[in-house]
Design an enzyme around this catalytic site. Sequence first.
Site, PDB file in Angstrom:
ATOM      1  N   CYS A   1       0.970  -1.231   0.145  1.00  0.00           N
ATOM      2  CA  CYS A   1      -0.073  -0.061  -0.024  1.00  0.00           C
ATOM      3  C   CYS A   1       0.691   1.100   0.040  1.00  0.00           C
ATOM      4  O   CYS A   1       0.596   2.151  -0.544  1.00  0.00           O
ATOM      5  CB  CYS A   1      -0.828  -0.043   1.283  1.00  0.00           C
TER       6      CYS A   1
ATOM      7  N   ARG B   1      -7.850  -3.905  -3.274  1.00  0.00           N
ATOM      8  CA  ARG B   1      -7.347  -2.747  -4.173  1.00  0.00           C
ATOM      9  C   ARG B   1      -8.281  -2.326  -5.190  1.00  0.00           C
ATOM     10  O   ARG B   1      -8.162  -3.112  -6.366  1.00  0.00           O
ATOM     11  CB  ARG B   1      -5.940  -3.215  -4.768  1.00  0.00           C
TER      12      ARG B   1
HETATM   13  C1  BEZ Z   1       0.684  -4.463   1.873  1.00  0.00           C
HETATM   14  O1  BEZ Z   1       1.815  -4.967   1.973  1.00  0.00           O
HETATM   15  O2  BEZ Z   1       0.327  -3.583   1.498  1.00  0.00           O
HETATM   16  C2  BEZ Z   1      -0.571  -5.611   2.241  1.00  0.00           C
HETATM   17  C3  BEZ Z   1      -0.435  -7.175   2.071  1.00  0.00           C
HETATM   18  C4  BEZ Z   1      -1.174  -7.801   2.279  1.00  0.00           C
HETATM   19  C5  BEZ Z   1      -2.460  -7.544   3.219  1.00  0.00           C
HETATM   20  C6  BEZ Z   1      -2.848  -6.150   3.280  1.00  0.00           C
HETATM   21  C7  BEZ Z   1      -1.669  -5.029   2.982  1.00  0.00           C
END
Ligand code: BEZ
Length: 221
Positions: A57, A134
């Site tokens: 993110c 996402r």
């Molecule tokens: C992330 O790295 O942004 C992420 C990965 C898995 C679940 C939620 C966020």
Amino acid sequence: MENQEECVEKVYPMPRIGDVAPDFEAVTTKGKMKMSEFAKDKWVVMFSHPADFTPVCTTEMSGFAVRKPEFDALNTELLGLSIDSIHSHLGWVQNVRENTGVYFDFPIIADIDMNVSKLYGMLQPNESETAAVRAVFFIDPEKKIRLIMYYPLNVGRNMDEILRSLDALQTSDKHKVAMPLDWQRGDKVIVPAPSTLEALDERLVDDSVEKTTWYLAKKSI
Ligand code: BEZ
């Protein structure tokens, strides 16, 4: 026997291309907003991320921030969202600014009650019951949803493709044309196929377009 409640599948509405963007009021890092009154006469790219202070993110949000001038040039406002509190958002924005110098200078919705996530099909319970997937919603100045992307939690999006899609939508509207595979700004575009026999005959002798066949013709714009 399983508890009756556990057997009930959670199904939230999924907005579709062509729908008016569902209206909502929300609190963001730039104050309160109402979707129907947000960014008048502009396009909106609204995107969700699963959680603040997470690695993928952080790369994505930084991508939106760094390339914001390109969205500005396309008359487009950015609007982020996650199921986190406003304090979490502020802490993350400040943390990324301190660590990398990148500033998330666009509103991020604190969707702590999941209201917007549920309204926009961002909460997909078989992927996560508590974090938004996402999603990217492309919303035109008439507040109509024009393109939707959904990515899972573990795969980051592609900023080039988001900008290309936005440019393609706007170019298609402006010139009343369609965009072929892998279209990029400057490439030829597809002129609408003839829809009558008369138009077909006209197309056959039209040397102003590059014809593969009568129903597949391109031109420069
Ligand atoms: C992330 O790295 O942004 C992420 C990965 C898995 C679940 C939620 C966020």
